[in-house]
Design a protein around this motif. Structure first.
Motif, PDB file in Angstrom:
ATOM      1  N   PHE A 200     -15.464  65.418-162.290  1.00  8.51           N
ATOM      2  CA  PHE A 200     -14.342  64.565-161.920  1.00  8.51           C
ATOM      3  C   PHE A 200     -13.092  65.420-161.780  1.00  8.51           C
ATOM      4  O   PHE A 200     -12.811  66.257-162.636  1.00  8.51           O
ATOM      5  N   VAL A 201     -12.372  65.198-160.696  1.00  8.85           N
ATOM      6  CA  VAL A 201     -11.121  65.917-160.463  1.00  8.85           C
ATOM      7  C   VAL A 201     -10.000  64.885-160.419  1.00  8.85           C
ATOM      8  O   VAL A 201     -10.016  63.967-159.591  1.00  8.85           O
ATOM      9  N   ARG A 202      -9.046  65.017-161.307  1.00  5.64           N
ATOM     10  CA  ARG A 202      -7.901  64.102-161.363  1.00  5.64           C
ATOM     11  C   ARG A 202      -6.676  64.750-160.724  1.00  5.64           C
ATOM     12  O   ARG A 202      -6.449  65.952-160.879  1.00  5.64           O
ATOM     13  N   GLY A 203      -5.906  63.945-160.043  1.00  4.19           N
ATOM     14  CA  GLY A 203      -4.678  64.430-159.442  1.00  4.19           C
ATOM     15  C   GLY A 203      -3.855  63.282-158.928  1.00  4.19           C
ATOM     16  O   GLY A 203      -3.977  62.142-159.405  1.00  4.19           O
ATOM     17  N   THR A 204      -3.027  63.567-157.954  1.00  2.00           N
ATOM     18  CA  THR A 204      -2.231  62.549-157.287  1.00  2.00           C
ATOM     19  C   THR A 204      -2.391  62.730-155.782  1.00  2.00           C
ATOM     20  O   THR A 204      -2.999  63.708-155.316  1.00  2.00           O
ATOM     21  N   LEU A 205      -1.841  61.813-155.030  1.00  2.00           N
ATOM     22  CA  LEU A 205      -1.931  61.949-153.574  1.00  2.00           C
ATOM     23  C   LEU A 205      -1.260  63.225-153.084  1.00  2.00           C
ATOM     24  O   LEU A 205      -1.609  63.751-152.027  1.00  2.00           O
ATOM     25  N   SER A 206      -0.345  63.754-153.862  1.00  2.00           N
ATOM     26  CA  SER A 206       0.368  64.958-153.420  1.00  2.00           C
ATOM     27  C   SER A 206      -0.396  66.246-153.685  1.00  2.00           C
ATOM     28  O   SER A 206      -0.139  67.261-153.027  1.00  2.00           O
ATOM     29  N   ASP A 207      -1.349  66.226-154.630  1.00  2.00           N
ATOM     30  CA  ASP A 207      -1.996  67.498-154.978  1.00  2.00           C
ATOM     31  C   ASP A 207      -3.524  67.452-154.998  1.00  2.00           C
ATOM     32  O   ASP A 207      -4.166  68.468-155.249  1.00  2.00           O
ATOM     33  N   ILE A 208      -4.120  66.292-154.730  1.00  2.00           N
ATOM     34  CA  ILE A 208      -5.575  66.191-154.880  1.00  2.00           C
ATOM     35  C   ILE A 208      -6.321  67.034-153.855  1.00  2.00           C
ATOM     36  O   ILE A 208      -7.388  67.592-154.156  1.00  2.00           O
ATOM     37  N   THR A 209      -5.772  67.181-152.659  1.00  2.00           N
ATOM     38  CA  THR A 209      -6.448  67.989-151.639  1.00  2.00           C
ATOM     39  C   THR A 209      -6.618  69.424-152.108  1.00  2.00           C
ATOM     40  O   THR A 209      -7.698  70.017-151.988  1.00  2.00           O
ATOM     41  N   GLU A 210      -5.570  69.993-152.669  1.00  2.00           N
ATOM     42  CA  GLU A 210      -5.632  71.372-153.149  1.00  2.00           C
ATOM     43  C   GLU A 210      -6.560  71.488-154.356  1.00  2.00           C
ATOM     44  O   GLU A 210      -7.324  72.458-154.471  1.00  2.00           O
ATOM     45  N   LYS A 211      -6.517  70.516-155.257  1.00  2.00           N
ATOM     46  CA  LYS A 211      -7.380  70.564-156.435  1.00  2.00           C
ATOM     47  C   LYS A 211      -8.852  70.487-156.055  1.00  2.00           C
ATOM     48  O   LYS A 211      -9.697  71.182-156.648  1.00  2.00           O
ATOM     49  N   VAL A 212      -9.178  69.658-155.079  1.00  2.00           N
ATOM     50  CA  VAL A 212     -10.566  69.551-154.630  1.00  2.00           C
ATOM     51  C   VAL A 212     -10.999  70.833-153.927  1.00  2.00           C
ATOM     52  O   VAL A 212     -12.136  71.284-154.071  1.00  2.00           O
ATOM     53  N   ARG A 213     -10.096  71.426-153.172  1.00  2.00           N
ATOM     54  CA  ARG A 213     -10.404  72.699-152.511  1.00  2.00           C
ATOM     55  C   ARG A 213     -10.698  73.772-153.565  1.00  2.00           C
ATOM     56  O   ARG A 213     -11.651  74.547-153.424  1.00  2.00           O
ATOM     57  N   GLU A 214      -9.894  73.812-154.617  1.00  2.00           N
ATOM     58  CA  GLU A 214     -10.113  74.796-155.677  1.00  2.00           C
ATOM     59  C   GLU A 214     -11.444  74.549-156.399  1.00  2.00           C
ATOM     60  O   GLU A 214     -12.109  75.492-156.827  1.00  2.00           O
ATOM     61  N   ALA A 215     -11.818  73.267-156.526  1.00  2.00           N
ATOM     62  CA  ALA A 215     -13.083  72.938-157.191  1.00  2.00           C
ATOM     63  C   ALA A 215     -14.285  73.134-156.269  1.00  2.00           C
ATOM     64  O   ALA A 215     -15.427  73.043-156.722  1.00  2.00           O
ATOM     65  N   LYS A 216     -14.031  73.369-154.979  1.00  2.00           N
ATOM     66  CA  LYS A 216     -15.067  73.622-153.978  1.00  2.00           C
ATOM     67  C   LYS A 216     -16.043  72.452-153.853  1.00  2.00           C
ATOM     68  O   LYS A 216     -17.256  72.624-153.779  1.00  2.00           O
ATOM     69  N   LEU A 217     -15.488  71.250-153.814  1.00  2.00           N
ATOM     70  CA  LEU A 217     -16.298  70.049-153.612  1.00  2.00           C
ATOM     71  C   LEU A 217     -16.277  69.704-152.132  1.00  2.00           C
ATOM     72  O   LEU A 217     -15.209  69.574-151.539  1.00  2.00           O
ATOM     73  N   ALA A 218     -17.454  69.550-151.546  1.00  2.00           N
ATOM     74  CA  ALA A 218     -17.497  69.331-150.105  1.00  2.00           C
ATOM     75  C   ALA A 218     -18.405  68.177-149.689  1.00  2.00           C
ATOM     76  O   ALA A 218     -18.495  67.867-148.512  1.00  2.00           O
ATOM     77  N   ARG A 219     -19.097  67.541-150.637  1.00  2.00           N
ATOM     78  CA  ARG A 219     -19.985  66.449-150.271  1.00  2.00           C
ATOM     79  C   ARG A 219     -20.301  65.600-151.503  1.00  2.00           C
ATOM     80  O   ARG A 219     -19.986  65.953-152.622  1.00  2.00           O
ATOM     81  N   THR A 220     -20.929  64.446-151.248  1.00  2.00           N
ATOM     82  CA  THR A 220     -21.435  63.559-152.295  1.00  2.00           C
ATOM     83  C   THR A 220     -20.358  63.234-153.330  1.00  2.00           C
ATOM     84  O   THR A 220     -20.538  63.425-154.534  1.00  2.00           O
ATOM     85  N   ALA A 221     -19.231  62.720-152.858  1.00  2.00           N
ATOM     86  CA  ALA A 221     -18.140  62.374-153.764  1.00  2.00           C
ATOM     87  C   ALA A 221     -17.455  61.097-153.302  1.00  2.00           C
ATOM     88  O   ALA A 221     -17.468  60.756-152.117  1.00  2.00           O
TER      89      ALA A 221
END
Length: 251
Positions: A200-221
């Motif tokens: 699970f990756v928590r964030g806000t609309l302002s930073d979630i894109t970068e957090k997901v990129r750092e977590a390297k999540l690309a599918r099944t979410a």
């Protein structure tokens, strides 16, 4: 003979319903979506059962397997991930079965969004903060969204949004929802809920894109968006309030 569409739940083998498990245990044919359903879920198929991973099959090939089972009088466990009523691609299969006169039934499963909420210890409906949950997705490689179901329209409700099949569309989601929910609105990305590598990756609309990129999540979410994901100072529900009178608890 009956084709049983069975919701396997989000991933954990012990989250399948008792009814679904019992059907798998007795059906001599089992078709399952191997890319989304763990092999452990169908391991209880009877010895000698025909067990087929449909992730590499076309719709025509799947229907051909169901027709062959029908000719032999063999019940089929057709196992889908989560609950088959939500992005389960069962409607097209049922339409074909109707045309062929092959009977079928549907057994529900635990939907992934509910399993995610449980893992997060999260209630999705908070008194006087949000009482509506919208399950949706965005247009990508799959079929387009119907008119009026775009994020800009749905977001005007202020409801908690659970956005499926859209992890690669986060920039678009941020752009559509920030004017409606605010840049600081809580967002949770739930990855492979119920699987060993659940995350699970928590964030806000302002930073979630970068957090997901750092977590390297690309599918099944799934992507949860809404103020109710981080509630503060909310009132207790009326259900258990001492002054709330109902048929089972008199005044």
């Amino acid at each position: 003979m009956t084709v049983h569409f069975i919701g396997a739940g989000p991933g954990a083998p012990d989250l399948i319903t008792v009814r679904g498990l019992r059907l798998i245990e007795r059906c001599p044919v089992c078709l399952y979506a191997g890319s989304l359903v763990p092999k452990e879920v169908v391991a209880s198929a009877p010895g000698g059962a025909r067990v087929i991973d449909t992730s590499v099959l076309t719709l025509d090939e799947i229907i051909a397997e169901l027709e062959a089972a029908h000719r032999l009088g063999h019940d089929v466990a057709r196992v889908h991930s989560g609950d088959p009523s939500i992005y389960g691609a069962i409607a097209e299969q049922m339409r074909r079965l109707d045309q062929l006169g092959i009977p079928y039934e549907v057994t529900p499963g635990v939907p992934a969004f509910a399993a995610a909420a449980a893992a997060l210890k999260q209630e999705l409906t908070i008194p006087e903060l949000n009482q509506t949950v919208i399950l949706t997705r965005t247009s990508m490689k799959s079929s387009g969204m119907p008119e009026g179901e775009d994020l800009a329209t749905l977001g005007r409700s202020g409801a908690t949004l659970v956005i499926h099949l859209s992890i690669r569309n986060l920039a678009h989601i941020e752009g559509e929802l920030t004017p409606l929910y605010g840049a600081d609105c809580p967002v949770i990305v739930a990855y492979r809920v119920g699987w060993p590598d659940e995350q699970f990756v928590r964030g806000t609309l302002s930073d979630i894109t970068e957090k997901v990129r750092e977590a390297k999540l690309a599918r099944t979410a799934m992507i949860f968006v809404g103020r109710g994901l981080a509630p503060e100072n909310f009132r207790d529900s009326a259900l258990y309030h001492k002054d709330h009178v109902h048929a089972l608890r008199g005044g």
